[in-house]
Design an enzyme around this catalytic site. Structure first.
Site, PDB file in Angstrom:
ATOM      1  N   ASN A 170       0.829  -1.193   0.000  1.00  0.00           N
ATOM      2  CA  ASN A 170       0.000   0.000   0.000  1.00  0.00           C
ATOM      3  C   ASN A 170       0.870   1.252   0.000  1.00  0.00           C
ATOM      4  O   ASN A 170       0.863   2.040  -0.942  1.00  0.00           O
ATOM      5  CB  ASN A 170      -0.927  -0.016   1.221  1.00  0.00           C
ATOM      6  CG  ASN A 170      -2.053   1.001   1.102  1.00  0.00           C
ATOM      7  OD1 ASN A 170      -2.145   1.732   0.128  1.00  0.00           O
ATOM      8  ND2 ASN A 170      -2.903   1.054   2.101  1.00  0.00           N
ATOM      9  N   ASP A 171       1.680   1.373   1.046  1.00  0.00           N
ATOM     10  CA  ASP A 171       2.442   2.595   1.210  1.00  0.00           C
ATOM     11  C   ASP A 171       3.458   2.820   0.094  1.00  0.00           C
ATOM     12  O   ASP A 171       3.719   3.955  -0.277  1.00  0.00           O
ATOM     13  CB  ASP A 171       3.146   2.570   2.570  1.00  0.00           C
ATOM     14  CG  ASP A 171       2.133   2.450   3.700  1.00  0.00           C
ATOM     15  OD1 ASP A 171       1.023   2.982   3.551  1.00  0.00           O
ATOM     16  OD2 ASP A 171       2.448   1.814   4.721  1.00  0.00           O
ATOM     17  N   VAL A 172       4.016   1.726  -0.465  1.00  0.00           N
ATOM     18  CA  VAL A 172       5.102   1.892  -1.441  1.00  0.00           C
ATOM     19  C   VAL A 172       4.597   2.297  -2.819  1.00  0.00           C
ATOM     20  O   VAL A 172       5.389   2.512  -3.722  1.00  0.00           O
ATOM     21  CB  VAL A 172       5.968   0.615  -1.552  1.00  0.00           C
ATOM     22  CG1 VAL A 172       6.595   0.276  -0.221  1.00  0.00           C
ATOM     23  CG2 VAL A 172       5.177  -0.549  -2.096  1.00  0.00           C
TER      24      VAL A 172
END
Lengths: 91, 452
Positions: free
Chosen positions: B378-380
């Site tokens: 998600n964050d990447v």
């Protein structure tokens, strides 16, 4: 006193030098390996417990020996397990 | 000639070689074993040379520690390694503090001795309680988001000032009661230090606490007049500091930003609460999308590893390749729970290394990729890291998957990722969401692609 300081300063430089160019792939195992090495406090824990005379000292010392052993043993074993995953892979 | 000093010297050399070995993949495992050998040598020497009383009790404790440590280290899942490292670090810090405290009870020292004692107890206590909080965060027992206490900043400053005052008081009075109070202040300080650190930054905090423990060990070496502890502790302190900086760099953010980011007020996010719609698709939709693509990029995340979906992902990749589709994997340096963690997890699953690509290899040509399959990451891939200065992960390099032609986002729910940051990619019209467990979805997808 100055001797110990000399050792300290030299070790700082060796420490910086040794990991200055490590690749991202190995950040996790390196952290874990360094973690195992500071478990060397076990040596200190054994030494103080080996000289302890009072009851309080003995109890605190033995607790330190136990915790430090967990740190050392767990640290090296986890690191080894991680590094085992990399075997046979070439980049 | 003192044979014990010589043995300690050899052990110190082993530790240097171990760290050196751990910095190159080729010698890493050997290096770790050399380090362990050095440790055994050091411990045997300490036991044989320094133990006057209580030998049997010490042995019992070492055996107990081993009996606890080995199974714990063997049983832990690779996905849970970061929190395990945090715990081991915490007990190490506690041990250092206890050693200094005990020696303080036993011996009368000069001012320098007291100073080293104060440092060890304080840093050891910070490292212990801080590590426990990082463990709770990574294990998701407590929230992974930054925890901001009301008046947390003043509280932190207050405890820090109290610690300094108590340290000075211990130095002048050599009072045991005050030293114990200082240890308690250190414990509070560790908690206050780690609470505001959020999600993806927690591993950086562990790395820093690891370096702290190293310094505590070095200081305890001064208390005991033992050179090995000074050398080994300093090595870890110094290398840990560098490692912390390297990790922060891998996330593209200055260290101060990570550690004090949650303290400084952030520009308020203009919450556009207009009904943002997401498009969720069926497995069949996605199968058609994939079946007619020319190139597919898989971006795996922690979600894939947790679901043990590596093998399903690989099978899907093989099937697509058999249809003449070019498949590659994009591996972000901080995918997983720690920098480099995903490499460990994929290595465990035997994913071939030559298909793994890094940020710099992927991003320049990402516009021509037909479908990006985001699996449990998600964050990447969060464009906010690039575009939104108010995002807590702003500045972290990401895969620019929003520039690809289409994105399939496999997720369990709309819940934000580990960093607790909303992801605008989910609302991008190019994005198709596929809800469900990663392994389950990939297996269904595999069957559906066969039908296309």
């Amino acid at each position: 006193m100055i001797d110990l300081l000399t050792i300290f300063v030299l070790a700082v430089f060796v420490g910086f030098e040794v990991v200055s160019k490590v690749s991202t792939i190995l950040h996790t195992p390196l952290m874990s390996g360094a973690n195992a090495i500071h478990g060397v406090i076990l040596v200190g824990a054994i030494l103080i417990t080996g000289h302890a005379e009072g009851g309080v000292e003995l109890v605190l010392g033995l607790l330190a020996v136990f915790l430090a052993t967990v740190n050392v043993v767990g640290g090296f074993v986890v690191t080894d397990r991680m590094l085992e995953m990399f075997k046979g892979h070439k980049r | 000639m003192n044979w014990a000093s010589l043995a300690y010297l050899v052990a110190a050399l082993c530790f240097i070689l171990a760290l050196k070995g751990l910095s190159t993949p080729r010698y890493a495992r050997v290096g770790n074993l050399v380090g362990a050998g050095g440790m055994v040598l050091a411990v045997v020497t300490a036991y044989a040379h320094g133990v006057v009383h209580n030998g049997l009790l010490i042995l019992v404790m070492v055996v107990l520690g081993t009996v606890v440590g080995i199974p714990a280290a063997k049983a832990v899942k690779m996905t849970a390694v970061p929190q395990m490292v945090a715990l081991f670090n915490g007990v190490g810090g506690a041990a250092a503090a206890l050693v200094a405290l005990t020696e303080f009870l036993a011996a009368d020292g000069d001012l320098l001795f007291d100073l080293a004692t104060v440092l060890t107890v304080l840093i050891g206590a910070v490292s212990f309680s801080g590590s426990v909080v990082t463990f709770l965060k990574l294990q998701e027992i407590m929230t992974t988001r930054p925890v901001l206490l009301p008046a947390g900043q003043s509280l932190g400053i207050g405890v820090a000032v109290a610690s300094v005052v108590l340290s000075a008081a211990v130095l002048t009075t050599s009072s045991t009661a005050l030293l114990v109070l200082l240890a308690l202040a250190g414990l509070a300080l560790g908690v206050l230090f780690v609470l505001p650190v959020g999600g993806a930054d927690v591993p950086i905090a562990i790395s820093l606490l690891n370096a702290f423990t190293g310094l505590a060990v070095a200081a305890s070496g001064y208390v005991l007049g033992n050179t090995l502890l000074i050398v080994a502790g300093t090595l870890v302190g110094a290398s840990g500091t560098i490692l912390t900086r390297l990790m922060a760099q891998a996330m593209g953010r200055p260290l101060t930003n990570i550690l004090f980011g949650a303290f400084s007020p952030r520009p308020e996010v203009a919450h556009t609460e207009e009904q943002r719609t997401v498009r969720s698709g069926t497995v069949e939709d996605v199968a058609i999308l994939l079946g007619y693509a020319h190139s597919v990029l898989v971006v795996p995340g922690y979600g894939l590893a947790v679901a043990q979906a590596q093998h399903a992902a690989r099978e899907l990749a093989l099937l697509l390749e058999a249809r003449g589709i070019d498949v590659s994997y994009g591996i972000h340096p901080v995918a997983g729970r720690m920098p480099g963690h995903m490499n460990v997890l994929l290595a465990e699953a035997d994913v071939p290394y030559d298909r793994l690509k890094e940020l710099d290899d992927v991003n320049p040509g990402i516009g021509s990729v037909d479908v990006v399959l985001v699996v449990g990451a998600n964050d990447v891939v969060n464009p906010g890291a690039r575009d939104d200065p108010s995002s807590p992960i702003h500045g972290m390099p990401i895969f620019d998957v929003d520039r690809a032609k289409a994105v399939v986002f496999m997720k369990r729910s709309m819940r934000p990722g580990f960093a607790g940051v909303d992801n605008s990619l989910l609302y991008n019209p190019k994005t198709t969401l596929l809800f469900g467990d990663a392994k389950d979805s990939l297996t269904k997808l595999l069957a559906a692609v066969k039908q296309v």
